[in-house]
Design a protein around this motif. Structure first.
Motif, PDB file in Angstrom:
ATOM      1  N   TYR A 131       0.835  -1.103   0.001  1.00 24.61           N
ATOM      2  CA  TYR A 131       0.062   0.043  -0.017  1.00 24.61           C
ATOM      3  C   TYR A 131       0.787   1.199  -0.157  1.00 24.61           C
ATOM      4  CZ  TYR A 131      -2.782   3.930   1.945  1.00 24.61           C
ATOM      5  OH  TYR A 131      -3.299   5.112   2.056  1.00 24.61           O
ATOM      6  N   ILE A 132       2.089   1.238   0.698  1.00 28.05           N
ATOM      7  CA  ILE A 132       2.619   2.573   1.069  1.00 28.05           C
ATOM      8  C   ILE A 132       3.400   2.881  -0.266  1.00 28.05           C
ATOM      9  CG2 ILE A 132       4.651   1.615   2.074  1.00 28.05           C
ATOM     10  CD1 ILE A 132       2.633   4.533   3.564  1.00 28.05           C
ATOM     11  N   MET A 133       3.900   1.817  -0.970  1.00 33.55           N
ATOM     12  CA  MET A 133       4.508   2.096  -2.304  1.00 33.55           C
ATOM     13  C   MET A 133       3.583   2.953  -2.903  1.00 33.55           C
ATOM     14  SD  MET A 133       7.056  -0.901  -3.090  1.00 33.55           S
ATOM     15  CE  MET A 133       5.709  -2.225  -2.700  1.00 33.55           C
ATOM     16  N   ASN A 134       2.325   2.770  -3.245  1.00 35.63           N
ATOM     17  CA  ASN A 134       1.542   3.299  -3.850  1.00 35.63           C
ATOM     18  C   ASN A 134       0.325   4.086  -3.544  1.00 35.63           C
ATOM     19  OD1 ASN A 134       1.750   1.373  -6.692  1.00 35.63           O
ATOM     20  ND2 ASN A 134       1.845  -0.067  -4.910  1.00 35.63           N
ATOM     21  N   ALA A 135       0.759   4.770  -2.258  1.00 36.57           N
ATOM     22  CA  ALA A 135      -0.202   5.687  -1.718  1.00 36.57           C
ATOM     23  C   ALA A 135       0.147   6.838  -2.367  1.00 36.57           C
ATOM     24  CB  ALA A 135       0.116   5.515  -0.446  1.00 36.57           C
ATOM     25  N   GLU A 136      -0.865   7.733  -2.313  1.00 38.57           N
ATOM     26  CA  GLU A 136      -0.669   9.252  -2.529  1.00 38.57           C
ATOM     27  C   GLU A 136      -0.271  10.043  -1.582  1.00 38.57           C
ATOM     28  OE1 GLU A 136      -1.302  10.950  -5.756  1.00 38.57           O
ATOM     29  OE2 GLU A 136      -1.140   8.619  -6.292  1.00 38.57           O
ATOM     30  N   ILE A 137       0.982   9.846  -1.002  1.00 37.26           N
ATOM     31  CA  ILE A 137       1.792  10.438   0.186  1.00 37.26           C
ATOM     32  C   ILE A 137       2.901  10.986  -0.440  1.00 37.26           C
ATOM     33  CG2 ILE A 137       2.510  10.301   2.452  1.00 37.26           C
ATOM     34  CD1 ILE A 137       0.931   7.617   2.859  1.00 37.26           C
ATOM     35  N   PRO A 138       2.904  12.515  -0.565  1.00 34.60           N
ATOM     36  CA  PRO A 138       4.211  12.916  -0.931  1.00 34.60           C
ATOM     37  C   PRO A 138       5.375  12.661   0.010  1.00 34.60           C
ATOM     38  CG  PRO A 138       2.268  14.429  -1.278  1.00 34.60           C
ATOM     39  CD  PRO A 138       1.856  13.343  -0.370  1.00 34.60           C
ATOM     40  N   LEU A 139       6.310  12.453  -0.560  1.00 40.20           N
ATOM     41  CA  LEU A 139       7.502  12.177   0.429  1.00 40.20           C
ATOM     42  C   LEU A 139       8.890  13.418   0.023  1.00 40.20           C
ATOM     43  CD1 LEU A 139       7.819   8.379   0.547  1.00 40.20           C
ATOM     44  CD2 LEU A 139       6.619   9.947   1.980  1.00 40.20           C
ATOM     45  N   PHE A 140       9.167  13.859   1.230  1.00 37.43           N
ATOM     46  CA  PHE A 140      10.148  14.972   0.769  1.00 37.43           C
ATOM     47  C   PHE A 140      11.447  14.554   0.173  1.00 37.43           C
ATOM     48  CE2 PHE A 140      11.254  13.643   5.319  1.00 37.43           C
ATOM     49  CZ  PHE A 140      12.598  13.391   5.162  1.00 37.43           C
ATOM     50  N   SER A 141      12.041  15.150  -0.746  1.00 34.65           N
ATOM     51  CA  SER A 141      13.209  15.265  -1.339  1.00 34.65           C
ATOM     52  C   SER A 141      14.308  15.008  -0.481  1.00 34.65           C
ATOM     53  CB  SER A 141      13.372  15.756  -2.711  1.00 34.65           C
ATOM     54  OG  SER A 141      14.642  15.450  -3.430  1.00 34.65           O
ATOM     55  N   LEU A 142      15.173  13.917  -0.916  1.00 37.31           N
ATOM     56  CA  LEU A 142      16.470  13.764  -0.309  1.00 37.31           C
ATOM     57  C   LEU A 142      17.778  14.367  -1.022  1.00 37.31           C
ATOM     58  CD1 LEU A 142      16.256  10.203   1.501  1.00 37.31           C
ATOM     59  CD2 LEU A 142      16.039  12.391   2.683  1.00 37.31           C
ATOM     60  N   LYS A 143      17.312  15.130  -2.220  1.00 38.57           N
ATOM     61  CA  LYS A 143      18.470  15.604  -2.885  1.00 38.57           C
ATOM     62  C   LYS A 143      18.489  17.280  -2.336  1.00 38.57           C
ATOM     63  CE  LYS A 143      16.861  13.129  -6.950  1.00 38.57           C
ATOM     64  NZ  LYS A 143      16.265  13.335  -8.441  1.00 38.57           N
TER      65      LYS A 143
END
Length: 237
Positions: free
Chosen positions: A171-183
């Motif tokens: 689920y979490i791989m495909n959830a519409e949850i924006p994750l902050f960039s590590l760049k």
């Protein structure tokens, strides 16, 4: 032949090779080496994109090769590792239960296909990236072996907990949850304070908790992203 154009593809192939070796190690129940080869594959996965951008040779072939390699290293391997965890002899009455581990593989496949056509994820992620999920899943056998006879092992040896982790993973791989960039593109603390805080905490966790830190870091990454999204929404209201 443009040699520069093939360098990123070489790193992608090394990612795939690492995934294949990790799968063999997992089949032999050598979960330590399986985890390390997954880490090596993710290392190569990072540098194929790095060199593609550096040499300005990014193209559709590289995108497809990258996803195919990730499908093995970050899709098939963690799914098989979960199958092994669910193959505990104590669950012998559920003969087909271990195959539920491949739900992780199916979730990774869908995630990778969706990522290739999602223009929103050029600089950051929506849903947990498959390499991060692979690290989480493949670290579990190491956590169990290093923390045997503890509450941690008791939970991670429970079939229903493992099934819950499997379903949550897909689920979490495909959830519409924006994750902050590590760049981090410059050294502006004000701009990247969340990333710097996360990286600093991650290093400390790795020093003091060692292998247990791996799944905790992935969980922390998701939780911090959710809190950051909530804060941004609240501040706009």
């Amino acid at each position: 032949m443009n040699i520069k154009a093939q360098i990123p593809n070489l790193f992608t192939m090394l990612n795939l090779l690492s995934g294949c070796v990790a799968l063999v190690m997992a089949m032999d129940l050598n979960f330590d080496l399986a985890f390390y080869f997954v880490c090596l594959g993710i290392f190569f996965d990072f540098f194929d994109g790095f060199f593609a951008r550096k040499f300005k040779v990014a193209g559709p072939l590289g995108v497809q090769l990258d996803s195919l390699a990730d499908m093995v290293t970050s899709g098939v391997v963690p799914g098989f590792v979960m199958l092994c965890l669910l193959s505990n002899k104590n669950y012998s009455s559920f003969h087909y239960l271990p195959y539920l581990g491949f739900i992780i593989t199916l979730g990774a496949c869908y995630r990778l296909a969706k990522f290739n056509i999602d223009i929103r994820q050029s600089d950051s992620f929506i849903g947990l990236p498959t390499p991060a999920n692979a690290l989480l899943i493949t670290s579990l056998p190491l956590v169990i072996s290093n923390y045997h006879d503890t509450v941690i092992t008791a939970y991670l040896s429970n079939q229903w907990v493992l099934i819950g982790i499997t379903l949550l993973s897909a689920y979490i791989m495909n959830a519409e949850i924006p994750l902050f960039s590590l760049k981090i593109k410059d050294f502006s603390f004000a701009k990247y304070k969340l990333q710097i805080f996360f990286l600093a905490i991650s290093v400390l966790m790795l020093i003091f908790l060692q292998i247990l830190a791996v799944p905790l870091i992935i969980i922390l990454y998701v939780l911090l992203s959710v809190l950051d999204n909530t804060f941004k929404i609240t501040s706009k209201q």
